[in-house]
Design a protein around this motif. Structure first.
Motif: not given
Length: 73
Positions: A5-9, A20-23, A37-44, A70-73
């Motif tokens: 995990i970095t600040e942007t990826t 998988a990757t997240a940006t 799209p997700l928040d940071r915790n959702g992306a993890i 995740l589906s509940r958002g």
């Protein structure tokens, strides 16, 4: 499994292969294995879900719970 995990990826790898990757774009994260799209915790969570599906299958109880969360958002 490795999660970097970095600040942007974010990147999850298993046996040296990227699963998988997240940006980050602004305040939201786009994960290659999740449609919205997700928040940071959702992306993890989505990256963890991707790893669980590969290692334990779609019907794994933990994978099912994470997908519902995740589906509940």
């Amino acid at each position: 499994m490795s999660l970097k995990i970095t600040e942007t990826t974010m990147t999850v790898t298993l046996d040296g292969k990227t699963i998988a990757t997240a940006t980050r774009t602004g305040a939201v994260w786009y994960v290659t294995t999740w449609p919205t799209p997700l928040d940071r915790n959702g992306a993890i969570t989505a990256l963890t879900l991707a790893q669980l599906v590969i290692t334990h299958g779609e019907d794994d109880p933990c994978a099912i719970d994470l997908r519902e969360e995740l589906s509940r958002g």
